[in-house]
Write an enzyme that holds these catalytic residues in place. Sequence first.
Site, mmCIF file in Angstrom:
data_model
loop_
_atom_site.group_PDB
_atom_site.id
_atom_site.type_symbol
_atom_site.label_atom_id
_atom_site.label_comp_id
_atom_site.label_asym_id
_atom_site.label_seq_id
_atom_site.Cartn_x
_atom_site.Cartn_y
_atom_site.Cartn_z
ATOM 1 N N LYS A 107 23.876 49.670 13.240
ATOM 2 C CA LYS A 107 23.521 49.915 11.656
ATOM 3 C C LYS A 107 24.280 50.487 11.409
ATOM 4 C CE LYS A 107 20.954 50.530 7.557
ATOM 5 N NZ LYS A 107 21.653 51.270 7.060
ATOM 6 N N TYR A 119 21.073 52.849 15.265
ATOM 7 C CA TYR A 119 21.480 53.551 13.852
ATOM 8 C C TYR A 119 22.523 55.063 13.915
ATOM 9 C CZ TYR A 119 19.009 54.400 8.681
ATOM 10 O OH TYR A 119 19.154 53.959 7.822
#
Lengths: 309, 309, 309, 309
Positions: B164, B136
């Site tokens: 992500k 992330y």
Amino acid sequence: MTPILTGVVPPLCTPLTPAGEVDTRSLGALVERVLSAGAAAVFALGSSGEAALLDDAQRRTVLATVVEVVAGRVPVLAGAVDMSPARVLAHARTAAALGADAVVVTAPFYVVPHPDETAAHFRRVREGGGLPVVGYDIPSSVGTKLDARTVLALAEDGTLAGLKDSSGDLNALRRLLGALRERGLHRTFSVLTGSELAADAALLAGAHGIVPGLGNVDPDGYVRLYEHARAGRWAEAAAEQDRLAALFALTGTGDPAAMGAASSALGGFKAALHLLGVIDCPATAPPLTPLPDGAGAAVRRILQEAGLL
Amino acid sequence: MTPILTGVVPPLCTPLTPAGEVDTRSLGALVERVLSAGAAAVFALGSSGEAALLDDAQRRTVLATVVEVVAGRVPVLAGAVDMSPARVLAHARTAAALGADAVVVTAPFYVVPHPDETAAHFRRVREGGGLPVVGYDIPSSVGTKLDARTVLALAEDGTLAGLKDSSGDLNALRRLLGALRERGLHRTFSVLTGSELAADAALLAGAHGIVPGLGNVDPDGYVRLYEHARAGRWAEAAAEQDRLAALFALTGTGDPAAMGAASSALGGFKAALHLLGVIDCPATAPPLTPLPDGAGAAVRRILQEAGLL
Amino acid sequence: MTPILTGVVPPLCTPLTPAGEVDTRSLGALVERVLSAGAAAVFALGSSGEAALLDDAQRRTVLATVVEVVAGRVPVLAGAVDMSPARVLAHARTAAALGADAVVVTAPFYVVPHPDETAAHFRRVREGGGLPVVGYDIPSSVGTKLDARTVLALAEDGTLAGLKDSSGDLNALRRLLGALRERGLHRTFSVLTGSELAADAALLAGAHGIVPGLGNVDPDGYVRLYEHARAGRWAEAAAEQDRLAALFALTGTGDPAAMGAASSALGGFKAALHLLGVIDCPATAPPLTPLPDGAGAAVRRILQEAGLL
Amino acid sequence: MTPILTGVVPPLCTPLTPAGEVDTRSLGALVERVLSAGAAAVFALGSSGEAALLDDAQRRTVLATVVEVVAGRVPVLAGAVDMSPARVLAHARTAAALGADAVVVTAPFYVVPHPDETAAHFRRVREGGGLPVVGYDIPSSVGTKLDARTVLALAEDGTLAGLKDSSGDLNALRRLLGALRERGLHRTFSVLTGSELAADAALLAGAHGIVPGLGNVDPDGYVRLYEHARAGRWAEAAAEQDRLAALFALTGTGDPAAMGAASSALGGFKAALHLLGVIDCPATAPPLTPLPDGAGAAVRRILQEAGLL
């Protein structure tokens, strides 16, 4: 700047002689090369042109040469990048006198400005300089980003004719483009991305053109990318962008951490132009330093892989 | 995560009761709504889910509810966002026990990490957590950006199943995607953009999917955008993106400068979901503050203009 | 916190066993050492204590041990550093239950707060936690600086009993101290500097005390510095500060660029405490990494030059 | 610069006429005022002098005026602040020709430099400029901080005669001073702090002098502060510093958030000098904007409270 500027606008490198003077022959050759490729305009004295490192006489030589070689075939944008607003105005006037078609101007720097001071600065250059003004959003150099509210106000009142966005912030660019469309300004205000790696994305978001430093090395590639985009062939545009992204490895042949990112990037572009036979000498201006021994081989390999050598 | 994750993966908001507890009924309704729209997966306990503001019991309630409502129809990604690596590992184990399909993990924060420390952190979570790990990249929250070298190494050795990217840096994303393709990792490593405003651009660059906070409010729009992109209808994708960019004004109804950007954005999303009848209460968790009086009218107007009301 | 806290308040390191558990024997020895040196209070579970890297049980063990060993001889400050406001409140209640005298609380992080949200956060902890609250200004970890307006308001209404300033911004500290004096708050609000290298300067500007991580290694030095300052022997204070600045080279024995600044600094402190025979094992908690081989010799040399070995 | 420069070195404001030209009479009066107060040297064409906003002819007028009025009574330092290294060199040569005693030079900016490029830049100015060079560390304007390794190397090889530290980082200053002492360079290399609010602290840490913008308004105060410090009367120095910190409120009369920090600060200094009868007109140069109506009353009140009116 009428009709609105669109297409590929290479920010021209400034070839130098070994002694550090402007190499006008090489500069002329570079101009001819990008025009042959289909450049819609040229941008002299930008960051890729090391304008910040040239003295006034050298800047004048660069611009006079470019205007002369272009000879009216396309518009000539001239950077008026300087620390003192008085000097920016002087550069703008010189550009007008030398026959440029527009000036490209950043927010004030060194003295950190308020957005309202930046807006007033653009207004003074527009009123006193005699040429259309393109705003130059380059926070990595000047330390502040042009905010959308300021840009919209300056687009609306005609102070700015366009924007060169070198901020790398595509989200902000998309919001700006949306706001311009909402106000009907998209038809008169030209938005140019300075991004070498997301040019397709900026065009997809509605940008009018591209000002890619890497376009010195591969103007044909960027013109193909732009033509694909204009024709709605986005997959082809993206494939071209991917090829150009691989070519962008030229900026890393000098190891940015060891020598500085600007030396590595501009040194890489100039080494490539030298290998390609466009310019006579790959020198950059102080404080930039030459690429290390051995970088030449990497530059050659990258050009070969990109099909340019 | 096999086959590779693609498509729209809404990072679910966490509906709260006026008393600040997780509203499982509303959460279930939100899940059903995004699944009806065609979400390829859901992401619980991300930034849009206010995970950083929930205690362990609340996080557990959220994830259990989502897993139960989804009931295997799509994969469930679970955020394991925390300050202490030990706790991140505990969250990952909880997620595995509750039936999630993957965990989403940031670089360490508060204690500023070296890239090698970040890599080792991901390896520990992969080895000890029992689930595939999605990196992330969210520098606005954690203060550091995942660098390409680290991500590539972790993709190559199987530590990370995907990324992500909430960094907003499309240039870096394109270079990463190019490097993944060069190594043949593009077929096994899933790259998801967290950008609400440049989702089309990220897909054009080769990203596999989208994780848009705004997808809580308009999942159909993002699914249309994604389907256009997958089918190569890029102009239609961009038009949908432009519509969604206008809807993104929801994030500004509370005036970010006056109340904080997170309060304004998440408050705007929740106010919209409340007006749309999806959730029962628009409350956010402390330290976030409620939208000011009057913001409701702006939210309504924006939803109407976007054709959602 | 009545009378107002002044003097040297070491932010205690958390000794760990090779297995990563809290080494309560070593922690007790460290507490005794700083109390013998004349510490006015101790601060458990701060950044030097790796609090962000410990789980709740470990934090509890640390605080219980410190309170027990201190046995009322000086006040015990307890860090309540966490990402979720709910958890910060829980830490504060645990600290009250375990017998701490005050909690030290940062601005919210991960979710970037507005100053008003930060103020409300401090108020909630003060009201719900049951202990005096010291604000912890540490922008390098949380990404925002506590602004003077917020601190003054919270000092004035009694929310905050003091401030630990780890911002490194002495100009801001001086302006804050001036504003506190103007309002008569200097007598009730305790300003503690976290600066190891400008402690004399902060005291000269009117700060009440020092919270130096390096004070784990040389508490006697900081107590001497403080006593010199209190007696107006500023030249002697500065000379002591210079000696401690040389000792601060302990933070660089691991090469911060190669391994991370936190690993190098905390690893250096713990290696020194191990060499000095205070703690049994120099281990730090993940994601921090051990000092490289060879750093031990540098640590030994620095301790010898400072007269500690 | 031999003997080493110590004491108070006001960075002179540049008084302007309403038409924006250099007001040489007012400049002369300002110089006389700071010399009467006991300034050890003067610094023309620094940030307080708006050098970045003046053109070459104006800079020349300023420096010629200052050299003429000073008439050898103290050394004259001249800023050679510019974006192009070639121009910096030209400024240095002009300064030598006009009779300055040293030039003050920043790291390159706009083009972000590598530390080695910065070092080479200083060497070129030293070799080509004909005057001793003082390094100017001002990251808020140039975007990079001079690192200790670079400064030490340049001090050691004689490139730099001193440093003006406007970084606000007292921790780094103390480590630099320690390293200079270790190498015996403290006796030949002059370290001057640009901090208005922590001048006492910098002197306590071993700095040789002060270059305070606020010293234009209250040179007597800074000379008293310096004399107290030199005599070891640190409590008196700190009390004077506290008084000057209150006077520093002059920088906020224009509301930095509404008009820009530089406009507010320099506008405040010039409004004060105008009210004190030193300069004829409080105008600043574009892009700076005038103080708003009503700021004059605040300036008057602050001067009265500081005992200057």
